[in-house]
Scaffold this active site. Structure first.
Site, PDB file in Angstrom:
ATOM      1  N   CYS A 217       0.819  -1.203   0.000  1.00 41.58           N
ATOM      2  CA  CYS A 217       0.000   0.000   0.000  1.00 41.58           C
ATOM      3  C   CYS A 217       0.863   1.268   0.000  1.00 41.58           C
ATOM      4  CB  CYS A 217      -0.972  -0.047   1.182  1.00 41.58           C
ATOM      5  SG  CYS A 217      -2.331   1.131   1.102  1.00 41.58           S
ATOM      6  N   HIS A 218       0.836   2.037   1.076  1.00 39.36           N
ATOM      7  CA  HIS A 218       1.643   3.248   1.198  1.00 39.36           C
ATOM      8  C   HIS A 218       3.042   2.947   1.753  1.00 39.36           C
ATOM      9  CE1 HIS A 218      -2.275   5.126   0.703  1.00 39.36           C
ATOM     10  NE2 HIS A 218      -1.694   6.301   0.579  1.00 39.36           N
TER      11      HIS A 218
END
Length: 168
Positions: A102-103
């Site tokens: 994800c991030h």
């Protein structure tokens, strides 16, 4: 058995820690939750409460086989702390296993070492990875040597399989 550092701050995407950590421990590995301080209470984006086992100053990267970087807003918080950037940099320079979803690649970008590496992330981070020199693929799991990246919680099954396989 492999030893994995999971680095986290508040606002982590809860399942992006709990699901990979369970897959790794179910496969016989040891996951240590590391934050800014030991015994620190952290709260995920969805309200899950976590307690760090160790603080960043209590660990030696050489004692661990892999680094897990869950997403959410946690990686953005971590990259503001040079100690976490240096930890990620050490893993990248030593070509040790890194599992980032994800991030999570936001922390990797801060090292200055993503240029030429093939990876993925959440869609809003993909442009940042591109501008940092990364080769970005929009796929559920991207493996570049020992760097394994993924996009979202929807990709967790494939991500978990890939990270467990990496340590076997």
């Amino acid at each position: 058995m492999s030893k994995i550092i999971a680095v986290m701050a508040n606002d982590v995407e809860d399942i992006e820690f709990t699901s990979p950590a369970k897959a790794l421990t179910d496969a016989g590995n040891e996951v240590t939750l590391v934050g800014a301080n030991a015994n620190e209470k952290l709260v995920g984006k969805h309200g899950t409460e976590f307690t760090t086992e160790k603080g960043i100053d209590d660990i030696n990267a050489d004692d661990y086989d892999a680094l897990l970087i869950p997403g959410g807003f946690s990686p953005d918080n971590l990259r503001a702390d040079e100690r976490f950037v240096e930890l990620a940099k050490k893993f990248m320079l030593n070509d040790k296993a890194i599992f980032s979803i994800c991030h999570g690649p936001q922390l990797l970008m801060q090292t200055g070492l993503v240029k030429g590496r093939t990876l993925t992330s959440y869609k809003t981070v993909q442009t940042d990875l591109y501008y940092a020199g990364g080769i970005v693929k929009d796929e559920p799991v991207v493996i570049d040597r020992h760097l394994i990246t993924s996009r979202t919680p929807d990709d967790l099954d494939a991500f978990n399989k890939a990270i467990v396989n990496e340590l076997q």
